[in-house]
Write a protein that holds these residues in place. Structure first.
Motif, PDB file in Angstrom:
ATOM      1  N   GLY A   1      -7.478  14.511   1.676  1.00 14.54           N
ATOM      2  CA  GLY A   1      -7.833  13.117   1.406  1.00 14.54           C
ATOM      3  C   GLY A   1      -7.795  12.733  -0.052  1.00 14.54           C
ATOM      4  O   GLY A   1      -8.296  11.665  -0.431  1.00 14.54           O
TER       5      GLY A   1
ATOM      6  N   GLU B   1       0.825  -1.216   0.000  1.00 17.45           N
ATOM      7  CA  GLU B   1       0.000   0.000   0.000  1.00 17.45           C
ATOM      8  C   GLU B   1       0.853   1.257   0.000  1.00 17.45           C
ATOM      9  O   GLU B   1       0.424   2.304  -0.473  1.00 17.45           O
ATOM     10  CB  GLU B   1      -0.933   0.002   1.216  1.00 17.45           C
TER      11      GLU B   1
ATOM     12  N   GLY C   1      -5.966   9.306  -0.762  1.00 19.26           N
ATOM     13  CA  GLY C   1      -6.445   8.090  -0.129  1.00 19.26           C
ATOM     14  C   GLY C   1      -5.723   7.779   1.179  1.00 19.26           C
ATOM     15  O   GLY C   1      -5.018   8.623   1.752  1.00 19.26           O
ATOM     16  N   ASP C   2      -5.890   6.545   1.606  1.00 20.94           N
ATOM     17  CA  ASP C   2      -5.340   6.128   2.890  1.00 20.94           C
ATOM     18  C   ASP C   2      -3.815   6.078   2.894  1.00 20.94           C
ATOM     19  O   ASP C   2      -3.187   6.186   3.959  1.00 20.94           O
ATOM     20  CB  ASP C   2      -5.893   4.748   3.274  1.00 20.94           C
ATOM     21  N   THR C   3      -3.201   5.858   1.731  1.00 24.41           N
ATOM     22  CA  THR C   3      -1.741   5.740   1.682  1.00 24.41           C
ATOM     23  C   THR C   3      -1.057   7.082   1.465  1.00 24.41           C
ATOM     24  O   THR C   3       0.166   7.161   1.523  1.00 24.41           O
ATOM     25  CB  THR C   3      -1.316   4.791   0.546  1.00 24.41           C
TER      26      THR C   3
END
Length: 348
Positions: A326, A184, A329-331
């Protein structure tokens, strides 16, 4: 009557002092200034350097022809201050038959397309040349035992992009741990990824990516790099080791850099295996090259103000704003953190 003897006697006397037969010892510093002109060696043959061992070079002549042969060579004195490394193309003269006991001489290093380098640490500007003319880098990392090191992979990526080399990633030992959380961290990169486990190494898939290329293989000690190379190149016989169960560190097994031929039904290529390392200094690299390794962030950085450092205190940094919003994304935050850690090393 003259006090001189007669004419014949005179010649006999003078002959005794003739210096034509005198043999003088040459001046050790040279009787005249040494010319700076060197032979052009127009008859030299071009060869590939396969490996280096204590001042002797194993080279390949007439590559991919019926006369292909390996030859042992030394380098000319005028090249003593220049590093000749695996992957170099060199001009060779002398005995190039390759017969036992023969020795040729490297007289010129051909222009290099790429040059992979590293330094002892980030503060050391003295570079160490690893490989020349590679166009791909296969980064090998284990999913576990030893634990994957995201920062080290980031450093490999920086060095690859700085050298103009296309990186790829191979994650080994996926039977011991799920590689997804580690991968990720690189989700935003256009990075080909291979995965392998003890009972299945995707040899055909990896070979297909290596044929037609000169690929340098790098990785932390103990990740299974030599095992992978032995599978890709039957007969390579690269030494393999184990991971210390106490420290979690791998043992250095491969002690030299060597080129090995890889082939399948579609053609041939070269794998350049390197010794495992536990650190990869970037003291020789311009900090502007670091961002190029993070292609997803580099695109966003085009909207940054001129001179933006991309560090946490950088005002109006487009990358920081994108992460906070954001958009990555999360990574995204992990990618930004990795970039900032490397950039901070070179901040003044």
């Amino acid at each position: 009557m003259s006090w001189w003897a007669d004419e014949d006697d005179d010649e006999d006397v003078l002959d005794a002092y003739d210096e034509a037969s005198i043999r003088s010892r040459p001046n050790p510093k040279g009787n005249r200034p040494r010319s700076k002109q060197r032979p052009e060696h127009t008859d030299a043959q071009i060869a590939r350097v396969l490996g280096v061992d204590r001042g002797r070079y194993t080279i390949l002549l007439d590559e991919n022809t019926p006369d292909e042969r390996q030859v042992t060579s030394t380098r000319a004195s005028e090249l003593r201050r220049q590093a000749i490394v695996t992957g170099d193309r060199v001009a060779v003269v002398g005995d190039t038959t390759g017969d036992e006991g023969t020795l040729s001489r490297i007289v010129r290093i051909e222009p290099r397309r790429t040059l992979l380098r590293r330094s002892a640490d980030d503060t050391d500007e003295v570079e160490r040349v690893i490989v020349a003319n590679a166009d791909q880098m296969l980064i090998v990392v284990a999913a576990a035992n030893p634990e994957p090191r995201t920062r080290l992979v980031d450093r490999y990526l920086v060095a690859a992009f700085d050298a103009g080399i296309e990186p790829m990633l191979c994650v080994t030992k996926i039977d011991l741990a799920d590689p997804a959380p580690f991968l990720e961290n690189f989700a935003g990169l256009d990075l080909p990824v291979f995965t392998s486990r003890e009972d299945h190494i995707p040899v055909d898939e990896i070979k297909a990516a290596l044929v037609g290329h000169d690929t340098v293989v790098v990785g932390h000690s103990g990740v299974g790099k030599s095992t992978l190379v032995n599978e890709i190149v039957p007969g390579a016989m690269r030494a393999t080791g184990h991971v210390n169960v106490v420290t979690g560190r791998g043992r250095h097994t491969s002690s030299s850099t060597v080129s090995l031929r890889v082939e399948n039904e579609n053609g041939r290529g070269w794998v350049i295996d390197t010794p495992g390392v536990r650190s990869f200094g970037l003291g020789h690299i311009n900090s502007d090259s670091i961002l190029k390794a993070f292609t997803d962030l580099a695109e966003i950085a085009e909207d940054c103000p001129r001179g933006c450092t991309h560090l946490p205190d950088a005002p109006d940094c487009a990358i920081i704003e994108a992460v906070e919003a954001g958009r990555l994304g999360d990574t995204g935050r992990a990618r930004l953190d990795s970039l900032q850690r490397l950039l901070a090393t070179f901040a003044t």
